[in-house]
Design an enzyme around this catalytic site. Sequence first.
Site, PDB file in Angstrom:
ATOM      1  N   ASP A 207     -10.590   2.887   4.135  1.00 51.97           N
ATOM      2  CA  ASP A 207     -11.157   1.449   3.955  1.00 51.97           C
ATOM      3  C   ASP A 207     -12.486   1.923   3.788  1.00 51.97           C
ATOM      4  OD1 ASP A 207      -9.465  -0.098   3.339  1.00 51.97           O
ATOM      5  OD2 ASP A 207      -9.001  -0.457   5.239  1.00 51.97           O
TER       6      ASP A 207
ATOM      7  N   GLN B 290      -4.399  -1.636   9.613  1.00 51.56           N
ATOM      8  CA  GLN B 290      -4.077  -2.592   8.582  1.00 51.56           C
ATOM      9  C   GLN B 290      -4.569  -3.703  10.111  1.00 51.56           C
ATOM     10  OE1 GLN B 290      -2.771  -2.980   6.173  1.00 51.56           O
ATOM     11  NE2 GLN B 290      -3.598  -5.385   6.440  1.00 51.56           N
TER      12      GLN B 290
ATOM     13  N   LYS C  89       0.592  -0.752   0.290  1.00 49.23           N
ATOM     14  CA  LYS C  89       0.044  -0.016  -0.127  1.00 49.23           C
ATOM     15  C   LYS C  89       0.815   1.122   0.130  1.00 49.23           C
ATOM     16  CE  LYS C  89      -3.838  -2.684   2.229  1.00 49.23           C
ATOM     17  NZ  LYS C  89      -4.692  -3.106   4.045  1.00 49.23           N
TER      18      LYS C  89
END
Lengths: 286, 286
Positions: free
Chosen positions: B121, B98, B54
Amino acid sequence: MTARIIDGSAVAKKVREDVAGGVDRLVAAGGTPPGLATILIGDDPASEVYVRSKRRLSVAAGMQDLHRHLPGDVDQETAAALVDELAADPAVSGILLQLPTPGHLDSDALLARIPAEKDVDGLTTLNAGRLAQGRAALRPCTPAGVMRLLEEYEVSLSGAEAVVVGRSVLVGKPMAQLLLAAHATVTMAHSRTRDLAEVCRRADVLVVAAGIPGLVGADAVKPGATVIDVGIHRGEDGLHGDVEFGPVSEVAGAITPVPGGVGPMTIAMLLANTLTAARVQQGIAD
Amino acid sequence: MTARIIDGSAVAKKVREDVAGGVDRLVAAGGTPPGLATILIGDDPASEVYVRSKRRLSVAAGMQDLHRHLPGDVDQETAAALVDELAADPAVSGILLQLPTPGHLDSDALLARIPAEKDVDGLTTLNAGRLAQGRAALRPCTPAGVMRLLEEYEVSLSGAEAVVVGRSVLVGKPMAQLLLAAHATVTMAHSRTRDLAEVCRRADVLVVAAGIPGLVGADAVKPGATVIDVGIHRGEDGLHGDVEFGPVSEVAGAITPVPGGVGPMTIAMLLANTLTAARVQQGIAD
């Protein structure tokens, strides 16, 4: 007539009695009676009738009626200030903004000011997100009422095929989420669905909330299915739903009538939500 | 082999190039490069690999890498304080925590601190509610990536029968919402679904996100259907999905491979979300 008639009036009465008992226990435990703040803007006759019913039944359940009425030409700022005042008032357990509001007002912006904890209609974005993510939330009253009917009539949902016709934010979408949470295989059908009758015929549980009189006929119902009609339309010969009651009741295993099916459940679940909100705010479990 | 192979790697590359172009235009219009704050807690090797990808791809797209690493034994308060710091920092366009976080931490509580506008997200409750209510929102990256693949391959969705297998908050549920918004008739199937193969066979578009290797075989696919495999499992002979690729590719009309299908799209859509978030925060339209 073969289908069992799902008596929403009777179940709603039972729910309201349960709520009244819960209010008594809340007060007995040192709490204060739940306060329901209905907000009516303008003088739409249908809205007045709805609000009057909500107020009457909340008082009958032992709640405080904290109704507020604003003139139809009120400006956005004044309406917003009222919502903020009720949001901050500890006597107010639940806030219900009667929809639709007059066209010059932004009702979404008004709803967004209602704290999720007082959102007894279950319409705020945060409560919709909680429902979508499977978290505890105040649920929209009509779909919550349908779930209560299915429970009361012991309709098996886990693994069942459920079809919801209509995808409104008020009914269809939260309905699908609630059926999914009850472990049904859920299909969301709507105006773009190619062969609606075929899709509906898969359903063990069919919930019709499309807002189209007589949309679902006997050809769209699997023999023995449970059919829930959320529609309500005034015709020359009385009230009708989205389902052709006569023919469908000869095919279905169980069916809600219109009126006397889903309708009375909506207010009953509003009262249940208001009691829940009051318990959480006062920190007093049942 | 009859099915067309949906090349997620190629589409993801195209999306990343589009994002890089958008970053250039944002900067040319007087904005600052989007900043992506990835938060890694602990040293899980798989999570490290994901986060590294990422970061690398965000830098390649012209973004600022604002990575933060916390030790695996960090306490909840310290982790929460970091999220709050990033939430308040105007250089941070997007925050990505994460998952999974170490077991002693409450990841839901950490996610809840991310402002919806920086939730690249698409996992916060407010963004889930916006999606459920059909409002503008940052969308969860994997389902958004699936939608982009379907668009890129011109798969017709309006009126199509779509079946989503799996009802996770990360993938299945938002996937169903996005397909519904594209006017598909959407069925949500899951572990309690009675006859999964029969339900899947209805699908013109079948999205499998169940997390069970090889769950969907050729018997569960309608000839000509588009099959999207979100699963990813490491076996002795490499990576596999939730779909039996070999047999299904002889029945389906189009299919995503594993790897090289949905996987690369997730990071690409994360970058797209980060650019969107930066544009909104800086008030600079494309």
